[in-house]
Design a protein around this motif. Sequence first.
Motif, PDB file in Angstrom:
ATOM      1  N   ASP A 266      -9.812  38.646  -3.098  1.00  0.00           N
ATOM      2  CA  ASP A 266     -11.090  39.236  -2.704  1.00  0.00           C
ATOM      3  C   ASP A 266     -12.230  38.859  -3.642  1.00  0.00           C
ATOM      4  N   VAL A 267     -11.909  38.420  -4.853  1.00  0.00           N
ATOM      5  CA  VAL A 267     -12.962  38.177  -5.853  1.00  0.00           C
ATOM      6  C   VAL A 267     -12.824  36.813  -6.523  1.00  0.00           C
ATOM      7  N   ALA A 268     -12.064  35.907  -5.929  1.00  0.00           N
ATOM      8  CA  ALA A 268     -11.893  34.583  -6.518  1.00  0.00           C
ATOM      9  C   ALA A 268     -13.259  33.964  -6.810  1.00  0.00           C
ATOM     10  N   PRO A 269     -13.478  33.415  -8.014  1.00  0.00           N
ATOM     11  CA  PRO A 269     -14.798  32.862  -8.350  1.00  0.00           C
ATOM     12  C   PRO A 269     -15.244  31.761  -7.402  1.00  0.00           C
ATOM     13  N   VAL A 270     -14.311  30.886  -7.009  1.00  0.00           N
ATOM     14  CA  VAL A 270     -14.650  29.782  -6.118  1.00  0.00           C
ATOM     15  C   VAL A 270     -13.516  29.605  -5.111  1.00  0.00           C
ATOM     16  N   ARG A 271     -13.859  29.660  -3.835  1.00  0.00           N
ATOM     17  CA  ARG A 271     -12.902  29.366  -2.778  1.00  0.00           C
ATOM     18  C   ARG A 271     -13.587  28.440  -1.793  1.00  0.00           C
ATOM     19  N   GLY A 272     -12.810  27.580  -1.153  1.00  0.00           N
ATOM     20  CA  GLY A 272     -13.456  26.710  -0.195  1.00  0.00           C
ATOM     21  C   GLY A 272     -12.525  25.711   0.448  1.00  0.00           C
ATOM     22  N   VAL A 273     -13.111  24.861   1.253  1.00  0.00           N
ATOM     23  CA  VAL A 273     -12.382  23.801   1.942  1.00  0.00           C
ATOM     24  C   VAL A 273     -13.185  22.516   1.809  1.00  0.00           C
ATOM     25  N   MET A 274     -12.469  21.406   1.758  1.00  0.00           N
ATOM     26  CA  MET A 274     -13.123  20.105   1.730  1.00  0.00           C
ATOM     27  C   MET A 274     -12.166  19.073   2.298  1.00  0.00           C
ATOM     28  N   ARG A 275     -12.711  17.966   2.780  1.00  0.00           N
ATOM     29  CA  ARG A 275     -11.896  16.887   3.326  1.00  0.00           C
ATOM     30  C   ARG A 275     -12.025  15.688   2.392  1.00  0.00           C
ATOM     31  N   THR A 276     -10.909  15.370   1.729  1.00  0.00           N
ATOM     32  CA  THR A 276     -10.926  14.286   0.756  1.00  0.00           C
ATOM     33  C   THR A 276      -9.498  13.805   0.558  1.00  0.00           C
ATOM     34  N   SER A 277      -9.296  12.925  -0.405  1.00  0.00           N
ATOM     35  CA  SER A 277      -7.951  12.464  -0.753  1.00  0.00           C
ATOM     36  C   SER A 277      -7.838  12.421  -2.269  1.00  0.00           C
ATOM     37  N   GLY A 278      -6.605  12.451  -2.753  1.00  0.00           N
ATOM     38  CA  GLY A 278      -6.413  12.427  -4.202  1.00  0.00           C
ATOM     39  C   GLY A 278      -6.602  13.805  -4.803  1.00  0.00           C
ATOM     40  N   GLY A 279      -6.587  13.856  -6.117  1.00  0.00           N
ATOM     41  CA  GLY A 279      -6.668  15.122  -6.817  1.00  0.00           C
ATOM     42  C   GLY A 279      -8.076  15.427  -7.293  1.00  0.00           C
ATOM     43  N   GLN A 280      -8.144  16.394  -8.196  1.00  0.00           N
ATOM     44  CA  GLN A 280      -9.421  16.776  -8.765  1.00  0.00           C
ATOM     45  C   GLN A 280      -9.207  17.239 -10.202  1.00  0.00           C
ATOM     46  N   GLU A 281     -10.258  17.179 -10.986  1.00  0.00           N
ATOM     47  CA  GLU A 281     -10.256  17.698 -12.342  1.00  0.00           C
ATOM     48  C   GLU A 281     -11.324  18.780 -12.437  1.00  0.00           C
ATOM     49  N   SER A 282     -11.041  19.804 -13.224  1.00  0.00           N
ATOM     50  CA  SER A 282     -12.017  20.882 -13.376  1.00  0.00           C
ATOM     51  C   SER A 282     -12.149  21.261 -14.842  1.00  0.00           C
TER      52      SER A 282
END
Length: 295
Positions: A266-282
């Motif tokens: 209910d309170v996640a700082p960032v939630r979402g959807v995206m269309r891509t490939s591969g990973g991500q770094e944060s």
Amino acid sequence: MLYDVSLTIEYNYAATSDRARNLVRLLPSNIVGVQQVRQRLLQVTPRPDERRDGVDFFGNAMSMVAWHHPIDAMSLNLTAKVERFDTIVPLDFSPRLAEFARDLSAVHGLGPDAPHHFASASPLVSPSPAMTAYARDLVDPDMTAMQVVEVLGRALHRDMTFDPEATDVNTPPEEAFENRHGVCQDFAHVMIAALRGIGIPAGYVSGFLRTFAPPGQPRLEGADAMHAWVRAWVGQETGWIEFDPTNDQFAGTDYITVGYGRDYGDVAPVRGVMRTSGGQESRQAVDVIPLEDVT
């Protein structure tokens, strides 16, 4: 206490996204008797094609952002000035655990703060036999509901080990409890499940915690972090109280609230959807800097 709060969250994607949409809950809000927000600003880079700011059911500030063109990185930058009021642990007018169900059944409203929303299973937290048994072994029917919250929170602090390598954001509470290892999210989820298992409504609090550098060492910029703790409803007279099982204490002036919910979802700082490939770094950097006491 007056605080300057700053937060930066950065995402870098292995491949450009073909559309992305996120729901962000990072802005602290005014809470009567708890905190007042003097200033707040959330900047999103690159500038989204859509942005809508609003408030969710539980009263948390939220921002919906979307891009209709490819992006390969995204950053969120929060700056806020928040006054956290001096709070004391309230007097214990809560009913005995043996009489608590009667007190709860006398509440008929279903507004955002109604305890009924926090009394049963939520998407990420369900009462479990193991956690319910753990709570029942610690308490007795003659304890007040407020005593139960404190006893359970202190026991979890004693019996669980803070271990940032043991879990991730998707780890279920049952696994964290079985291994007795986890981070603040796990401590909070386990305590919520245990309280609900014995009939006490409990929810999740997301926010910031002021931290202190070790003696003799300078404070490191960006070393603070977002934090999670628990709020529990302990009867009509006392209402909601907040306890941090990770740090074995009631929430006080070192805590800045961003959102209330049934669980992390209910309170996640960032939630979402995206269309891509591969990973991500944060990457995340947080600063909670106390200013002069407000007089």
